[in-house]
Design a protein around this motif. Structure first.
Motif, PDB file in Angstrom:
ATOM      1  N   HIS A 126       0.849  -1.157  -0.066  1.00 42.03           N
ATOM      2  CA  HIS A 126       0.092   0.030   0.072  1.00 42.03           C
ATOM      3  C   HIS A 126       0.850   1.302   0.081  1.00 42.03           C
ATOM      4  N   ALA A 127       2.288   1.149  -0.206  1.00 41.32           N
ATOM      5  CA  ALA A 127       3.060   2.239  -0.383  1.00 41.32           C
ATOM      6  C   ALA A 127       2.864   3.313  -1.396  1.00 41.32           C
ATOM      7  N   GLY A 128       2.928   4.603  -1.319  1.00 44.71           N
ATOM      8  CA  GLY A 128       2.589   5.534  -2.485  1.00 44.71           C
ATOM      9  C   GLY A 128       3.391   6.903  -2.066  1.00 44.71           C
ATOM     10  N   GLU A 129       3.439   7.738  -2.920  1.00 40.80           N
ATOM     11  CA  GLU A 129       4.012   9.110  -2.557  1.00 40.80           C
ATOM     12  C   GLU A 129       3.356   9.616  -1.308  1.00 40.80           C
ATOM     13  N   ALA A 130       2.025   9.492  -1.318  1.00 42.80           N
ATOM     14  CA  ALA A 130       1.364  10.047  -0.059  1.00 42.80           C
ATOM     15  C   ALA A 130       1.436   9.185   1.199  1.00 42.80           C
ATOM     16  N   ALA A 131       1.845   7.834   0.949  1.00 43.83           N
ATOM     17  CA  ALA A 131       1.704   7.145   2.059  1.00 43.83           C
ATOM     18  C   ALA A 131       3.238   6.327   1.857  1.00 43.83           C
ATOM     19  N   PRO A 132       4.375   6.823   2.228  1.00 47.28           N
ATOM     20  CA  PRO A 132       5.579   6.251   2.051  1.00 47.28           C
ATOM     21  C   PRO A 132       5.678   5.020   3.119  1.00 47.28           C
ATOM     22  N   VAL A 133       6.421   4.178   2.771  1.00 46.11           N
ATOM     23  CA  VAL A 133       6.542   2.955   3.705  1.00 46.11           C
ATOM     24  C   VAL A 133       8.079   3.014   4.080  1.00 46.11           C
ATOM     25  N   GLN A 134       8.434   3.123   5.500  1.00 45.11           N
ATOM     26  CA  GLN A 134       9.839   2.955   5.775  1.00 45.11           C
ATOM     27  C   GLN A 134       9.995   1.389   6.160  1.00 45.11           C
ATOM     28  N   LEU A 135      11.474   1.131   5.334  1.00 44.20           N
ATOM     29  CA  LEU A 135      11.933  -0.334   5.868  1.00 44.20           C
ATOM     30  C   LEU A 135      13.223  -0.032   6.272  1.00 44.20           C
ATOM     31  N   ALA A 136      13.695  -1.116   7.061  1.00 52.06           N
ATOM     32  CA  ALA A 136      14.965  -0.893   7.619  1.00 52.06           C
ATOM     33  C   ALA A 136      15.815  -1.778   6.623  1.00 52.06           C
ATOM     34  N   LEU A 137      17.151  -1.219   6.560  1.00 49.05           N
ATOM     35  CA  LEU A 137      18.058  -1.929   5.862  1.00 49.05           C
ATOM     36  C   LEU A 137      18.740  -2.816   6.579  1.00 49.05           C
ATOM     37  N   ASN A 138      19.140  -4.147   6.251  1.00 44.13           N
ATOM     38  CA  ASN A 138      19.805  -5.035   7.011  1.00 44.13           C
ATOM     39  C   ASN A 138      21.364  -4.893   6.893  1.00 44.13           C
ATOM     40  N   GLY A 139      21.822  -4.124   6.083  1.00 47.09           N
ATOM     41  CA  GLY A 139      23.265  -3.805   6.209  1.00 47.09           C
ATOM     42  C   GLY A 139      23.926  -4.587   4.983  1.00 47.09           C
ATOM     43  N   GLU A 140      23.167  -5.486   4.537  1.00 40.92           N
ATOM     44  CA  GLU A 140      23.823  -6.356   3.468  1.00 40.92           C
ATOM     45  C   GLU A 140      23.689  -5.665   2.055  1.00 40.92           C
ATOM     46  N   THR A 141      24.560  -5.874   1.384  1.00 42.78           N
ATOM     47  CA  THR A 141      24.425  -5.246  -0.149  1.00 42.78           C
ATOM     48  C   THR A 141      24.675  -6.243  -1.002  1.00 42.78           C
ATOM     49  N   ILE A 142      23.753  -6.665  -1.902  1.00 45.96           N
ATOM     50  CA  ILE A 142      24.170  -7.872  -2.973  1.00 45.96           C
ATOM     51  C   ILE A 142      24.383  -7.382  -4.211  1.00 45.96           C
ATOM     52  N   SER A 143      25.737  -7.477  -4.440  1.00 45.50           N
ATOM     53  CA  SER A 143      26.069  -7.161  -5.997  1.00 45.50           C
ATOM     54  C   SER A 143      26.052  -8.387  -6.816  1.00 45.50           C
ATOM     55  N   CYS A 144      26.258  -8.248  -7.971  1.00 43.95           N
ATOM     56  CA  CYS A 144      26.135  -9.205  -8.884  1.00 43.95           C
ATOM     57  C   CYS A 144      27.361 -10.304  -8.545  1.00 43.95           C
ATOM     58  N   GLY A 145      27.024 -11.401  -8.282  1.00 43.21           N
ATOM     59  CA  GLY A 145      28.012 -12.513  -8.084  1.00 43.21           C
ATOM     60  C   GLY A 145      28.214 -12.597  -6.394  1.00 43.21           C
ATOM     61  N   THR A 146      27.492 -11.826  -5.753  1.00 36.68           N
ATOM     62  CA  THR A 146      27.215 -12.051  -4.303  1.00 36.68           C
ATOM     63  C   THR A 146      26.084 -13.010  -3.590  1.00 36.68           C
ATOM     64  N   ALA A 147      26.362 -13.914  -3.180  1.00 33.65           N
ATOM     65  CA  ALA A 147      25.365 -14.980  -2.497  1.00 33.65           C
ATOM     66  C   ALA A 147      24.816 -13.851  -1.347  1.00 33.65           C
ATOM     67  N   PRO A 148      23.610 -13.745  -1.204  1.00 30.07           N
ATOM     68  CA  PRO A 148      23.072 -13.288   0.169  1.00 30.07           C
ATOM     69  C   PRO A 148      23.325 -14.192   1.290  1.00 30.07           C
ATOM     70  N   THR A 149      23.441 -13.340   2.426  1.00 27.71           N
ATOM     71  CA  THR A 149      23.515 -14.252   3.569  1.00 27.71           C
ATOM     72  C   THR A 149      22.601 -14.048   4.767  1.00 27.71           C
ATOM     73  N   LEU A 150      21.908 -12.816   4.633  1.00 27.86           N
ATOM     74  CA  LEU A 150      20.877 -12.460   5.383  1.00 27.86           C
ATOM     75  C   LEU A 150      19.306 -12.637   4.884  1.00 27.86           C
ATOM     76  N   PRO A 151      18.682 -13.176   5.477  1.00 31.74           N
ATOM     77  CA  PRO A 151      17.279 -13.263   4.949  1.00 31.74           C
ATOM     78  C   PRO A 151      16.388 -11.696   5.030  1.00 31.74           C
ATOM     79  N   VAL A 152      15.484 -11.564   4.218  1.00 35.93           N
ATOM     80  CA  VAL A 152      14.888 -10.342   4.171  1.00 35.93           C
ATOM     81  C   VAL A 152      13.501 -10.488   5.136  1.00 35.93           C
ATOM     82  N   LEU A 153      13.646 -10.176   6.206  1.00 40.44           N
ATOM     83  CA  LEU A 153      12.339 -10.205   7.378  1.00 40.44           C
ATOM     84  C   LEU A 153      11.322  -9.188   7.248  1.00 40.44           C
ATOM     85  N   PRO A 154      10.217  -9.424   7.693  1.00 37.71           N
ATOM     86  CA  PRO A 154       9.204  -8.419   7.560  1.00 37.71           C
ATOM     87  C   PRO A 154       9.718  -6.753   7.965  1.00 37.71           C
ATOM     88  N   GLY A 155       9.270  -5.981   7.268  1.00 39.69           N
ATOM     89  CA  GLY A 155       9.845  -4.576   7.590  1.00 39.69           C
ATOM     90  C   GLY A 155      11.108  -4.259   7.122  1.00 39.69           C
TER      91      GLY A 155
END
Lengths: 649, 649
Positions: free
Chosen positions: A85-114
């Motif tokens: 339900h995100a939109g210009e008038a209703a932005p949704v804030q999400l926390a970053l989990n600190g991981e950055t996935i480049s090409c070739g980088t296998a993710p190590t952290l799951p994306v949890l709710p929020g």
């Protein structure tokens, strides 16, 4: 093959071999039945070295491509439910989990709710995420959070594993030709080498003592070996691995040894040469000893190509091509290439066909299929197919043709004006930009050079002045080069022009008498004196020109009713006259100065010939015609003509 | 290039680079203006090694072909005047002069009046003779004379010197492509080597740490380098001499050193890779330092291909292809191949075009030229062009397309039913013999294998069951494979068939739950127990299927209203489900037994899915359809399906 030639003047004996002549279709059917089906040898090759080859087996995709769910954009991997339900008038804030996935980088952290994970295009979607939000639709909130300003649906900007290529699918089938696109699919699956059909090894042997290899010096009475080179190249063009073994000397034992060795090392043997009937017999006798079943067809009811010989020796095709170059090449393409391509695992060549009108009657022999090589030009109502007038003994009949048309065995002609289907030698017909039909002159090549170098296709069809005029009247060409003397007016060319044609002055060609420079009978004489000297010597032989040639009129005037020895030798070109004199077949004749010069002959100038152009007025505004007229009038054009011995008008 | 990815969430900064975006036409014009005209380097090559090359200069015929007046038949050289009145009733007797002219034998004796010389086909006409009488039209008279029984005209059976190729004529023009036919003309003149345009040397560098070369082991999150191999092959296909330098590690200094060396050794440099925006920046920075004028176009208003970068560094083209394979290949063919061919001296590729109808609406972005890759099938009223649904990130969008259509920059869509012009990737369109549109299954590949091996072209377009049914109703395919469950009747497929379609039973595919074999939560459970176990563990993530998939209905039934974590992860294929579980992105999902087996996953069978075919009745009698039905019913077909884990109906 130049076996000492012994004519056998008994027709009944001579005709024996033709008792076994097969129709083209029957010959093809028997040849292929003796060769196929067969197991095609295969080999493993690196991808880059497999280009143009046929796959020898199906390739099944060994992995999914992409191998994982992949982000298609730079952004953030999220749970779509979090931003539904995100939109210009209703932005949704999400926390970053600190991981950055480049090409070739296998993710190590799951994306949890929020939570969101930064991800680059091509990065693997982490566990828990089911959509990607583009970076453009977010705003940073400090260093460890983002605001998402647009809703995301499940699967947004995700390419799922296997969506390009699914593991287990039939990626390519046996028989597929490996091109760059196939290489792309194979590489995407990580496949580095493939099993392909091995290229058939084809040995080519030329036979005939008269043959000299290109680059070597031509002896008198010898000719250059054309078929060896062209067959070798045509084999390479059709998936074969060609080995040209050169011309084998004219000796049955040596030829048999060479043929046995060539066949042992190869998958196919092609012999070319042997223009004379007697010559071919040696090769045939040898083939009969090479293996079973031996000769399949000796003589095919086909023109050009009647003397073609097809054999299969212990499973390998052995072919004796006709000696005449166009016969050799046409039969090679018509009957041998299909076999070669099949042995290479390649599909049949798919020849393009076009409809065209035939402007002249073409006679044909009843009872054999005839193929006529044609050049195409654009006429007022579509394509026009000009038959090559040079015959099967000329390499240019084949090499300069755009394609061919077929006259069935049961027809004795193709009437003028017939509609014909022309099979093209190349996938697309490139209709020439400028068509010149008439008398040819090397000066013409000089004038058209800048057009050719600018990418225009210039076609010059040499049919003589009168043939050119007829074509121009029918609107089949842009220009007809002519040099026709009118006795009544004493002028050149203009009196011959019909309505719709206009005269474009070309250049003057000095005609004169040629003789060998060491022939004392002619040195220092005028033309009239030279002819008197020739007539006075009964051992002296002339060479004439054909009826209708402008030069012939001059010769007849000079002779004043005499018909000296050689008068009936009437070739159709300036070059042939010079060759006859240079080769001692005649002692004098009349030709033009540049040809005399090129032949190293003595030359006694007599009169200038006017080489002009009948221009089809309706075509005058065509860009290529304008380019021609510009080139003709240009300083460079005039200088080139002058340097070559012509005098621009 | 996998620079550590740092998202820049500020749109204003991010959009900067797009300020310089050029239209496709403007980018091409600027690129070519910076490169041409240019001097093309040339080299001398032997004829056989010149195949496919462009001549670098005009070739003038150095000799006459034939070099002498040549006999076209086996027979006797005579003076035509001697036999002008010969006939069956009035034979003319001529004495033989004892000489026999074979091929390659120079005559030594003249043909005097009343005399004849035996001559073989290809032999030089002796002095004095002006015609040849065929051996068949003569009778021997003892050993030293013949009777001629047919009149001969001057020049009969003689090919004059220069009648094939005249010394001094422009034999071939600069720019002509050397094929077998050109080799024939050159060889006939004795030319053994020619000056040709040297092939442009093109260095190809892949960039990106995520890239693994084919044949090597794929790491997690890595992908195979597709563009390196396909670009290398496409360069070879278009006259270039390609050197693939591999993937360069992701380090600016190393990349610059590699690019400088590659450019010094080559005439052109092509970089591929760099799917992420950040990645490309490094290469761009380097190019700016490589030479003048540098970058010509960075970003082109073109889809696919927007991120294309064109540069010229000290006269040499340098190109950064987009990272997505279809973007890379399309822009390479559209904008780089013309430059490459021109540098190789080759003419522009002449692409064939065909008219086709587009069955579905294709949306397009205003303001950029869009090219849509399409597959062609034969419809009731002509060709139909199916757009590839896979997008520019898929190699198969390009590699499996027949060609493409263009949507102009000013259009925002191509409506369903539009007539479009399709530019073909190959000279001829090969319309498939059998068209299958619908849901894909690896079992289908097994059934169609014998058809493919018999030379039939089978096209399978994967658009899902419902898309296939729609295509079948429109008559655009022969068969639509479907697996649609009808809740009302509790049966598969039959309820979905419209008039004109009939059901052909295919096979059953066992659906079930997949999990990693070492996941103790699921080992030994039934499907219902497994779902209960999953719902009980909040850390457990599922992977779902897309709405409309038959499998999705089963999953929803099992979940009974629950929406566990992962529910919104909804890939469109069995393979993607297996990949998600195998790669720990999810813990369970539902797929079919053969896919689970291939992925090495644990499998809990649940229910069989019916994979059947909606056959278009009007097409039933087509030979390819009959061949398909035969293969489906055959013992071999059923055995292959069974071996792969399917159960034939």
């Amino acid at each position: 093959m130049s076996q000492p030639f012994t004519p056998k003047p008994n027709p009944s004996v001579e005709q024996d071999q033709f008792l076994t002549i097969l129709s083209r279709e029957e010959a093809i059917a028997r040849f292929e039945a003796a060769l196929f089906p067969r197991q095609l040898p295969s080999e493993t090759r690196l991808l880059a070295d497999a280009l143009g080859r046929a796959l020898a087996e199906d390739v099944v995709a060994p992995i999914d491509v992409p191998p994982f769910d992949r982000s298609n954009v730079d952004g953030f991997a999220v749970r779509s439910a979090d931003v539904a339900h995100a939109g210009e008038a209703a932005p949704v804030q999400l926390a970053l989990n600190g991981e950055t996935i480049s090409c070739g980088t296998a993710p190590t952290l799951p994306v949890l709710p929020g939570i969101a994970t930064a991800i680059a295009t091509g990065g693997p979607v982490p566990r828990g995420a089911d959509a990607i939000v583009m970076v453009e639709h977010t705003q940073p909130v400090g260093h460890d959070a983002i605001e998402v300003r647009r809703a995301a649906s499940p699967g947004q900007f995700v390419s799922y594993a296997g969506s390009d290529i699914a593991r287990g699918e039939a990626l390519l089938r046996a028989g597929a030709i490996v091109g760059s696109r196939e290489i792309g699919m194979l590489a995407a699956c990580g496949i580095a080498e493939v099993l392909v059909t091995r290229r058939p090894r084809v040995a080519i042997v030329s036979t005939g003592d008269e043959l000299v290899q290109p680059g070597e010096k031509l002896r008198p009475a010898a000719i250059y070996d054309t078929n060896g080179a062209i067959v070798t190249a045509a084999i390479a063009e059709n998936g074969g691995d060609a080995a040209f073994l050169g011309a084998i000397a004219d000796n049955e034992a040596m030829l048999e040894a060479a043929m046995r060795k060539a066949l042992a090392d190869s998958d196919m043997l092609v012999l070319s040469g042997g223009t004379s009937k007697g010559a071919g017999d040696v090769s045939h006798r040898i083939i009969a000893r090479l293996g079973k079943p031996g000769i399949i067809a000796h003589g095919v009811a086909l023109k050009p190509g009647k003397p073609l010989c097809l054999a299969v020796c212990d499973g390998k095709p052995v072919v004796i091509l006709p000696g005449f170059p166009t016969s050799a090449m046409f039969t090679f393409h018509d009957m041998i290439v299909p076999v070669l391509r099949r042995m290479a695992g390649l599909p049949p060549r798919s020849d393009a066909k076009v409809a065209a009108k035939v402007p002249v009657r073409i006679a044909s022999e009843l009872g054999r299929t005839e193929f006529v090589m044609v050049s195409l030009v654009e006429g007022a109502d579509g394509l026009i197919a000009y038959p090559s007038g040079k015959g099967s003994g000329a390499i240019t009949s084949f090499a300069q043709a755009d394609g061919f048309l077929k006259i069935e065995a049961l027809a004795d002609q193709l009437p003028a004006g017939s509609d014909a289907e022309v099979t093209l030698f190349t996938p697309h017909v490139r209709v020439p930009d400028l068509v010149i039909v008439g008398s040819h002159c090397t000066g013409l090549d000089l004038v058209t050079a800048p057009l050719a170098h600018a990418g225009l296709v210039v076609r010059s069809i040499a049919v003589g002045s009168l043939g050119g005029l007829a074509a121009a009247k029918r609107g089949e060409c842009d220009l007809a080069p002519i040099h026709l003397f009118d006795d009544k007016t004493g002028t050149y060319n203009a009196p011959y022009l019909a309505d719709g044609l206009e005269l474009v002055p070309g250049w003057r060609r000095m005609q004169g008498i040629v003789f060998r420079k060491d022939d004392a009978r002619f040195v220092g004489l005028s033309a009239e004196e030279a002819v008197r000297a020739a007539l006075a010597d009964p051992a002296c032989i002339m060479v004439n020109r054909n009826q209708g040639a402008g030069t012939r009129i001059l010769i007849d005037r000079l002779l004043g009713g005499h018909r000296p020895d050689g008068y009936w030798n009437q070739p159709r070109s300036h070059n042939a006259v010079a060759a006859a004199v240079a080769q001692h077949r005649a002692d004098w004749g009349m030709t033009i100065a540049p040809v005399a010069l090129a032949s190293g002959l003595g030359f006694i100038p007599l009169a200038e010939e006017h080489y002009d152009f009948a221009l089809v007025t309706a075509r005058k505004q065509r860009p290529a015609v304008q380019a021609f007229l510009d080139a003709l009038a240009s300083g460079e054009g005039r200088a080139a003509l002058t340097a070559a011995g012509f005098r621009p008008a």
